[in-house]
Scaffold this motif. Structure first.
Motif, PDB file in Angstrom:
ATOM      1  N   LEU A  37      42.455  49.405  47.206  1.00  0.00           N
ATOM      2  CA  LEU A  37      41.616  50.225  46.329  1.00  0.00           C
ATOM      3  C   LEU A  37      42.431  51.003  45.298  1.00  0.00           C
ATOM      4  N   TYR A  38      43.726  51.156  45.513  1.00  0.00           N
ATOM      5  CA  TYR A  38      44.614  51.836  44.569  1.00  0.00           C
ATOM      6  C   TYR A  38      44.043  53.147  44.037  1.00  0.00           C
ATOM      7  N   LEU A  42      44.016  53.896  40.069  1.00  0.00           N
ATOM      8  CA  LEU A  42      42.755  53.566  39.402  1.00  0.00           C
ATOM      9  C   LEU A  42      41.797  54.742  39.297  1.00  0.00           C
ATOM     10  N   ARG A  43      41.964  55.750  40.130  1.00  0.00           N
ATOM     11  CA  ARG A  43      41.093  56.930  40.045  1.00  0.00           C
ATOM     12  C   ARG A  43      41.890  58.153  39.600  1.00  0.00           C
ATOM     13  N   LYS A 406      31.496  46.585  46.336  1.00  0.00           N
ATOM     14  CA  LYS A 406      31.481  46.303  47.770  1.00  0.00           C
ATOM     15  C   LYS A 406      32.705  46.897  48.459  1.00  0.00           C
ATOM     16  N   LYS A 407      33.842  46.900  47.772  1.00  0.00           N
ATOM     17  CA  LYS A 407      35.026  47.533  48.333  1.00  0.00           C
ATOM     18  C   LYS A 407      34.828  49.033  48.488  1.00  0.00           C
ATOM     19  N   MET A 408      34.146  49.626  47.526  1.00  0.00           N
ATOM     20  CA  MET A 408      33.962  51.079  47.542  1.00  0.00           C
ATOM     21  C   MET A 408      32.873  51.527  48.494  1.00  0.00           C
ATOM     22  N   ALA A 409      31.875  50.694  48.692  1.00  0.00           N
ATOM     23  CA  ALA A 409      30.763  51.043  49.594  1.00  0.00           C
ATOM     24  C   ALA A 409      30.217  49.748  50.163  1.00  0.00           C
ATOM     25  N   ASN A 410      30.613  49.415  51.376  1.00  0.00           N
ATOM     26  CA  ASN A 410      30.307  48.088  51.881  1.00  0.00           C
ATOM     27  C   ASN A 410      28.830  47.850  52.148  1.00  0.00           C
ATOM     28  N   GLU A 411      27.991  48.908  51.994  1.00  0.00           N
ATOM     29  CA  GLU A 411      26.563  48.686  52.136  1.00  0.00           C
ATOM     30  C   GLU A 411      25.940  48.136  50.855  1.00  0.00           C
ATOM     31  N   ALA A 462      35.703  52.719  39.976  1.00  0.00           N
ATOM     32  CA  ALA A 462      34.967  51.455  40.066  1.00  0.00           C
ATOM     33  C   ALA A 462      35.269  50.554  38.877  1.00  0.00           C
ATOM     34  N   ALA A 463      35.355  51.143  37.673  1.00  0.00           N
ATOM     35  CA  ALA A 463      35.654  50.350  36.484  1.00  0.00           C
ATOM     36  C   ALA A 463      37.035  49.719  36.587  1.00  0.00           C
TER      37      ALA A 463
END
Length: 475
Positions: A37-38, A42-43, A406-411, A462-463
């Motif tokens: 997720l870095y 990335l954030r 999906k990586k950030m929120a698997n739901e 996310a971007a």
């Protein structure tokens, strides 16, 4: 007047998804590999850089960076340092565009271009344009720190375009149009309010663009695989459906007009109302006319069996018209102005409909000016046809966006929305060079071109993840 209109509708699937904010991604360390997720790049770093870039301004108290202004030049060098930090080879071209390139494993392969613009409107937000540049650099840095930059199957080049907004010279896409090879040599002689030309401001920054060498900036279409751009949505749809990212199906066409109304300058206290040739009141009537034409096109455009009433009404779904600037001369409270200049921005998804609006407006404009005994002149300062994004590239960007979410929120297990863009983007110019695709990021309240413009930190994340997923899909 016979005509044909087609409205390209905004299309997306409405689902009720969790709001992917910072609370939605808490505890991710227990669900996914945090390294993939870095977040620190990335954030955290990306957000910090966006705020740093947002402070590089020519104005005190608000953000303003126009083409080749001192702040714009400083921003370009700052971006270049970030590109180098990501391991990219960098340069600045004759139009002030900043480039950073990773050759990958096959330097001779067709390159993927990723970019957006570093210039801003006046009193701008810090995410418009900058988000696309920073997220692309961050994604490449994430690959670099893991030693994967050389594994790219094709070269990837990030371009920070010097001009997209067109504020200083009233002609958009100076930077990207040069790369695409559609910038006319005459553009070098466009002048700003101070009388300085594009060529002069470039030369003052040691950039020697001439009519003879302008063609050298054009990229060979055979050397380019495609172009991707990340941009804030500048609208409310993603926030409404609670999804951080969407992909773009197409971009509205745009025309910019400069209208000059000339009358008779005089003393505000001595010229009787009945004897005035006042360009200001004529301009006011013309502005109200524009509003009426664009709010109710069905009342102004004629139609026949080839252009049904319903077709004309459908134009109202995408047509927007704006007067953003009014400049009277001599601009004194006790003087009847001798001249008034104002700008008109007209956008619609259908090019024929946009042309019909311009034709009808100009025809009625001259009637009003004749009635008021003033002269009117209409100049077309910018034209860009509507652009449809490449379906294959759009599908790839949609898949990459879904991978990121999906990586950030698997739901998250649904569809990334597909949107139409009413705003212009560098992708419009680059579409003359290669296939294009865009990702939109959610912005608070749909607000843009304002200091209130805001993107959540996790939506910046996310971007960046979506760009990274696109790059990794080619490894």
């Amino acid at each position: 007047m016979g005509c044909s209109f087609m409205l390209v509708c905004m299309c997306f699937t409405l689902y009720v998804y969790p709001h992917l904010s910072s609370t939605a991604v808490s505890g991710l360390e227990n669900e996914v590999d945090e390294g993939s997720l870095y977040p620190e790049i990335l954030r955290d770093e990306a957000v910090s850089r966006l705020y740093e870039l947002g402070k590089v301004s020519d104005a005190e108290g608000y953000l303003e960076r126009t083409f080749m202004s001192p702040a714009s030049v400083r921003a370009g060098y700052l971006i270049r340092s970030w590109m180098e930090d990501a391991g990219l080879r960098t340069w600045i071209d004759k139009m002030g565009n900043v480039h950073g390139r990773a050759d990958g494993s096959n330097p001779s392969a067709k390159a993927l271009l990723i970019g957006s613009h570093l210039d801003t409107v006046i009193d701008a937000g810090m995410f418009d344009g900058s988000l696309g540049i920073v997220s692309a650099i961050s994604a490449l840095k994430a690959l670099s720190v893991r030693g994967k930059l050389g594994r790219l199957v094709r070269p990837v080049e990030v371009i920070a375009f010097s001009d997209e907004e067109g504020v200083r010279f009233q002609s958009t896409f100076l930077g990207s149009a040069a790369i695409a090879g559609i910038l006319p040599a005459s553009a070098l002689q466009y002048s700003d309010k101070s009388g300085s030309t594009v060529q002069e401001v470039l030369r003052s920054n040691s950039l020697d663009a001439t009519e003879g060498n302008l063609h050298e900036l054009k990229y060979d279409p055979e050397s380019v695989w495609g172009y991707a751009e990340v941009h804030i949505e500048q609208g409310p749809v993603l926030e409404r459906v609670g999804i951080p990212l969407g992909v773009v199906k197409g971009i509205a066409g745009q025309t910019r007009l400069k209208i000059t109304v000339r009358g008779t300058q005089g003393h505000a206290g001595t010229v009787p109302m009945s004897m005035r040739q006042d360009p200001m009141v004529a301009a006011a009537e013309l502005i109200v006319l524009l509003e009426n034409v664009c709010k109710h096109p069905e009342d102004f455009l004629s139609f026949d069996e080839h252009c049904k009433d319903s077709s004309v009404k459908s134009l109202a779904g995408s047509l927007v018209c704006t007067v953003g600037e009014i400049s009277p001369w001599p601009s004194a409270s006790n003087v009847i102005p001798g001249q008034v200049v104002f700008t008109v921005d007209i956008r619609a998804m259908d090019d024929m409909g946009r042309e019909a609006i311009i034709y009808e407006y100009s025809k009625r404009m001259y009637h009003i000016c004749d009635r008021r005994s003033v002269s009117c002149n209409l100049e077309r300062k910018h034209d860009a046809g509507a652009v449809m994004c490449d379906p294959e590239l759009t599908a790839q960007l949609k898949s990459s966006s879904q991978t990121a979410l999906k990586k950030m929120a698997n739901e998250f297990d649904g569809e990334v929305p597909i949107l139409m863009s009413g705003a212009g983007h560098d992708a419009m110019a680059i579409s003359h060079l290669t296939k294009v695709g865009m990702i939109f990021a959610r912005c608070r309240g749909g607000i843009s071109h304002s200091s209130k413009e805001h993107v959540l930190d996790d939506d910046v994340w996310a971007a960046g993840l979506a760009v990274l997923a696109l790059l990794e899909s080619d490894m």
